[in-house]
Motif scaffolding. Structure first.
Motif, PDB file in Angstrom:
ATOM      1  N   GLN A   3      46.225  11.513 -19.722  1.00  0.00           N
ATOM      2  CA  GLN A   3      46.961  12.008 -20.741  1.00  0.00           C
ATOM      3  C   GLN A   3      46.208  11.891 -22.224  1.00  0.00           C
ATOM      4  OE1 GLN A   3      50.085  13.410 -20.354  1.00  0.00           O
ATOM      5  NE2 GLN A   3      49.385  14.411 -22.072  1.00  0.00           N
ATOM      6  N   TYR A   4      45.618  10.905 -22.537  1.00  0.00           N
ATOM      7  CA  TYR A   4      44.748  10.862 -23.645  1.00  0.00           C
ATOM      8  C   TYR A   4      43.648  11.919 -23.657  1.00  0.00           C
ATOM      9  CZ  TYR A   4      42.485   8.272 -27.649  1.00  0.00           C
ATOM     10  OH  TYR A   4      41.914   7.964 -28.648  1.00  0.00           O
ATOM     11  N   LEU A   5      43.067  12.002 -22.842  1.00  0.00           N
ATOM     12  CA  LEU A   5      41.958  13.036 -22.661  1.00  0.00           C
ATOM     13  C   LEU A   5      42.505  14.551 -22.892  1.00  0.00           C
ATOM     14  CD1 LEU A   5      39.580  11.814 -19.674  1.00  0.00           C
ATOM     15  CD2 LEU A   5      39.236  11.773 -22.146  1.00  0.00           C
TER      16      LEU A   5
ATOM     17  N   ASP B 166      45.402  15.163 -24.380  1.00  0.00           N
ATOM     18  CA  ASP B 166      45.684  15.317 -25.768  1.00  0.00           C
ATOM     19  C   ASP B 166      44.554  15.607 -26.909  1.00  0.00           C
ATOM     20  OD1 ASP B 166      48.355  14.766 -24.903  1.00  0.00           O
ATOM     21  OD2 ASP B 166      48.142  12.597 -25.477  1.00  0.00           O
ATOM     22  N   LYS B 167      43.481  15.225 -26.382  1.00  0.00           N
ATOM     23  CA  LYS B 167      42.111  15.664 -27.153  1.00  0.00           C
ATOM     24  C   LYS B 167      41.526  17.070 -26.649  1.00  0.00           C
ATOM     25  CE  LYS B 167      41.851  11.422 -29.443  1.00  0.00           C
ATOM     26  NZ  LYS B 167      41.702  11.544 -30.860  1.00  0.00           N
ATOM     27  N   ASN B 168      42.249  17.525 -25.906  1.00  0.00           N
ATOM     28  CA  ASN B 168      42.029  18.905 -25.605  1.00  0.00           C
ATOM     29  C   ASN B 168      40.468  18.898 -24.779  1.00  0.00           C
ATOM     30  OD1 ASN B 168      42.890  21.454 -25.551  1.00  0.00           O
ATOM     31  ND2 ASN B 168      41.575  22.290 -27.079  1.00  0.00           N
ATOM     32  N   MET B 169      40.442  17.845 -24.043  1.00  0.00           N
ATOM     33  CA  MET B 169      39.293  17.782 -23.127  1.00  0.00           C
ATOM     34  C   MET B 169      39.490  18.502 -21.770  1.00  0.00           C
ATOM     35  SD  MET B 169      37.133  15.920 -24.850  1.00  0.00           S
ATOM     36  CE  MET B 169      35.792  15.382 -23.735  1.00  0.00           C
TER      37      MET B 169
ATOM     38  N   LEU C  12      37.335   3.655 -23.288  1.00  0.00           N
ATOM     39  CA  LEU C  12      36.882   4.585 -22.522  1.00  0.00           C
ATOM     40  C   LEU C  12      36.557   5.921 -23.134  1.00  0.00           C
ATOM     41  CD1 LEU C  12      39.338   3.706 -19.474  1.00  0.00           C
ATOM     42  CD2 LEU C  12      36.864   2.934 -19.697  1.00  0.00           C
ATOM     43  N   TYR C  13      37.557   6.460 -24.147  1.00  0.00           N
ATOM     44  CA  TYR C  13      37.315   7.659 -24.572  1.00  0.00           C
ATOM     45  C   TYR C  13      36.040   7.783 -25.717  1.00  0.00           C
ATOM     46  CZ  TYR C  13      37.777  11.632 -27.537  1.00  0.00           C
ATOM     47  OH  TYR C  13      37.650  12.616 -28.399  1.00  0.00           O
ATOM     48  N   GLU C  14      36.153   6.553 -26.495  1.00  0.00           N
ATOM     49  CA  GLU C  14      35.234   6.648 -27.430  1.00  0.00           C
ATOM     50  C   GLU C  14      33.704   6.390 -27.087  1.00  0.00           C
ATOM     51  OE1 GLU C  14      35.281   7.270 -30.548  1.00  0.00           O
ATOM     52  OE2 GLU C  14      37.684   7.436 -30.571  1.00  0.00           O
TER      53      GLU C  14
ATOM     54  N   ILE D 278      31.847   0.112 -30.923  1.00  0.00           N
ATOM     55  CA  ILE D 278      33.332   0.715 -31.136  1.00  0.00           C
ATOM     56  C   ILE D 278      34.089   0.064 -31.726  1.00  0.00           C
ATOM     57  CG2 ILE D 278      34.881   1.942 -29.703  1.00  0.00           C
ATOM     58  CD1 ILE D 278      33.000   2.472 -27.455  1.00  0.00           C
ATOM     59  N   PRO D 279      34.052  -0.009 -33.069  1.00  0.00           N
ATOM     60  CA  PRO D 279      35.077  -0.928 -33.825  1.00  0.00           C
ATOM     61  C   PRO D 279      36.283  -0.433 -33.997  1.00  0.00           C
ATOM     62  CG  PRO D 279      33.486   0.249 -35.313  1.00  0.00           C
ATOM     63  CD  PRO D 279      33.107   0.810 -33.919  1.00  0.00           C
ATOM     64  N   ILE D 280      37.226  -0.925 -33.098  1.00  0.00           N
ATOM     65  CA  ILE D 280      38.575  -0.158 -32.981  1.00  0.00           C
ATOM     66  C   ILE D 280      39.517  -1.345 -33.476  1.00  0.00           C
ATOM     67  CG2 ILE D 280      38.301   1.485 -31.222  1.00  0.00           C
ATOM     68  CD1 ILE D 280      39.819  -0.222 -29.314  1.00  0.00           C
TER      69      ILE D 280
END
Length: 447
Positions: free
Chosen positions: A18-20, A22-25, A194-196, A283-285
């Motif tokens: 769903q995340y991917l 939403d990022k239009n991947m 995972l995405y970043e 990846i500083p989240i």
């Protein structure tokens, strides 16, 4: 960039897909059962049917893929079968690694488990997950391995096990693994890592530990969840409780099957704290702490409608309890044998009461307890009523005995009527309890 997500119907997979999207991947998801992917619909989504144990099907699923997320795990099952499941895990990982090389996949990203202990001390479950990561690294694709501590979030096996134990048990007899230190991480933070990592070249061909900002014992996390729900918990720690006993106890009290509880519990035996924090620089989240993660995981409206079987069982248990109390008050023989009969009656009523409590909590333990209470009462009332057939001169060619006098003499007419009514109630109760206990749909719907 074309992305493949395996294990898309799982806890992490659902969120990641769903995340991917939403990022239009552009995303392809694979499963051997396409119906498990029905909830996903998007113009950038492609679904393929593939069995991860069959190399040709995996290869076809990987054609044209740039990045593959490996979220397959098969360590659910009986402990005696773990060696077989571990071999399946290794075979599937080898298929995936080789097929990725053949198809020219650029990257593989895998989520394993975090155990901050020497390899020789790892549980079979955690050891298998580490071996999978090593096998994936044998591919020519640049492989990133994320070793995650306990992942919190709605639908996750670890979180669901914890929340049901806390919500259903006012007093817990716990094994020593509740003292294990963990660094829980929220599911959304895992998905963001995972995405970043797709856009951070320095994450290629590396292994990273991922966890949240808080380090605490498992029991502290349970108490924090209880406090959040205005529920105090009494915990009694017994160090010698076996893995098998614990997993069956989880199975009886929660909707988590024993086969899934075993690897979850075994994994919790290992300390799970980050020893390598390099991912936090790359990846500083903003990571969510345990309290915030638990708040986000709480079910706002967890009211579920009881099935007809559960409602019938509740009524039958109440009827059996009332008959039992009347039996004690009416049967003068019981009064004459106090305090022994009083103590036994109180224990029986306590089992009935606890069984009713767990039925209302929708736990399988409730059906088991009322079944035990039902069978014990049925045996007593049946033997106590055998004298009734002595009014017949004979059954066929066999003479009829005078029956069994359990309490010194035969019951009076009022007690006999209660015996017969009780036996009728128990007959129906045992049937309903049996089908409720084995009704998988009742318990799987709670997850």
């Amino acid at each position: 960039m074309k992305i493949l997500v395996t294990g898309a119907s799982g806890f992490i997979g659902k969120k990641l897909v769903q995340y991917l999207l939403d990022k239009n991947m552009s995303v392809r998801i694979m499963s051997r059962r396409l119906e498990s992917l029905d909830e996903f619909e998007h113009k950038n989504l492609e679904k393929v049917k593939a069995d991860a144990q069959k190399y040709e099907e995996v290869r076809d699923a990987l054609k044209g893929i740039d990045v593959a997320y490996y979220l397959i795990h098969s360590m659910e099952g009986k402990s005696k079968d773990w060696k077989k499941f571990a071999e399946i895990d290794k075979k599937v990982a080898k298929n995936f690694a080789d097929a990725s090389t053949e198809c020219g996949v650029k990257r593989i990203i895998y989520v394993g488990g975090l155990a901050s202990i020497p390899d020789s001390e790892m549980s079979k479950h955690m050891s298998s997950r580490k071996q999978v990561g090593e096998i994936l690294k044998s591919s020519e694709a640049k492989t990133t391995v994320f070793r995650a501590s306990v992942i919190l979030g709605k639908g996750g096996g670890g979180f669901e096990m914890m929340r049901y134990l806390v919500e259903r048990l006012p007093v817990m007899v716990c094994p020593k693994w509740v003292l294990t230190k963990l660094q829980p991480i929220y599911i959304d933070d895992v998905v963001e890592y995972l995405y970043e990592s797709l856009n951070v070249k320095e994450t290629e061909n590396r292994t990273f530990d991922i966890g949240g900002p808080d380090i605490l014992e498992y029991r502290e996390m349970m108490k924090a969840y209880g406090k959040m729900n205005n529920k105090s918990i009494i915990m009694i720690i017994i160090p010698f409780l076996s893995l098998r006993f614990t997993s069956y106890w989880v199975d009886l009290v929660t909707p988590i099957k024993a086969s899934l509880a075993r690897p979850l519990v075994e994994g919790l035996k290992n300390e799970s704290i980050m020893t390598d924090k390099s991912i936090m620089d790359l990846i500083p989240i903003k990571l969510k702490g345990v309290e915030e993660s638990l708040k986000l995981s709480v079910y706002e409206d967890d009211k579920q409608e009881f099935t007809k079987k559960e409602n019938y069982l509740s009524y039958l248990v109440m009827a059996l309890g009332i008959i039992g109390i009347l039996h004690f008050l009416v049967d003068q023989r019981l009064m004459m044998m106090l305090p022994i009969t009083g103590t036994i009656s109180l224990i029986w009523l306590a089992i009935i009461g606890v069984g009713y409590y767990f039925i209302k909590k929708r736990a399988r333990l409730g059906s088991l307890l009322v079944g035990i209470a039902g069978w014990s009462a049925a045996l007593f009332w049946l033997l106590d009523s055998t004298y009734l057939i002595s009014y017949l001169p004979q059954v066929g060619s066999y003479p009829v005995s005078k029956g069994i006098s359990i309490l010194g003499n035969y019951p009076d007419s009022s007690t006999s009527i209660l015996n017969i009514v009780g036996l009728c109630v128990i007959a129906v109760l045992l049937v309903v309890a049996h089908f409720t206990f084995y009704d998988k749909e009742i318990y799987t719907k709670q997850l």
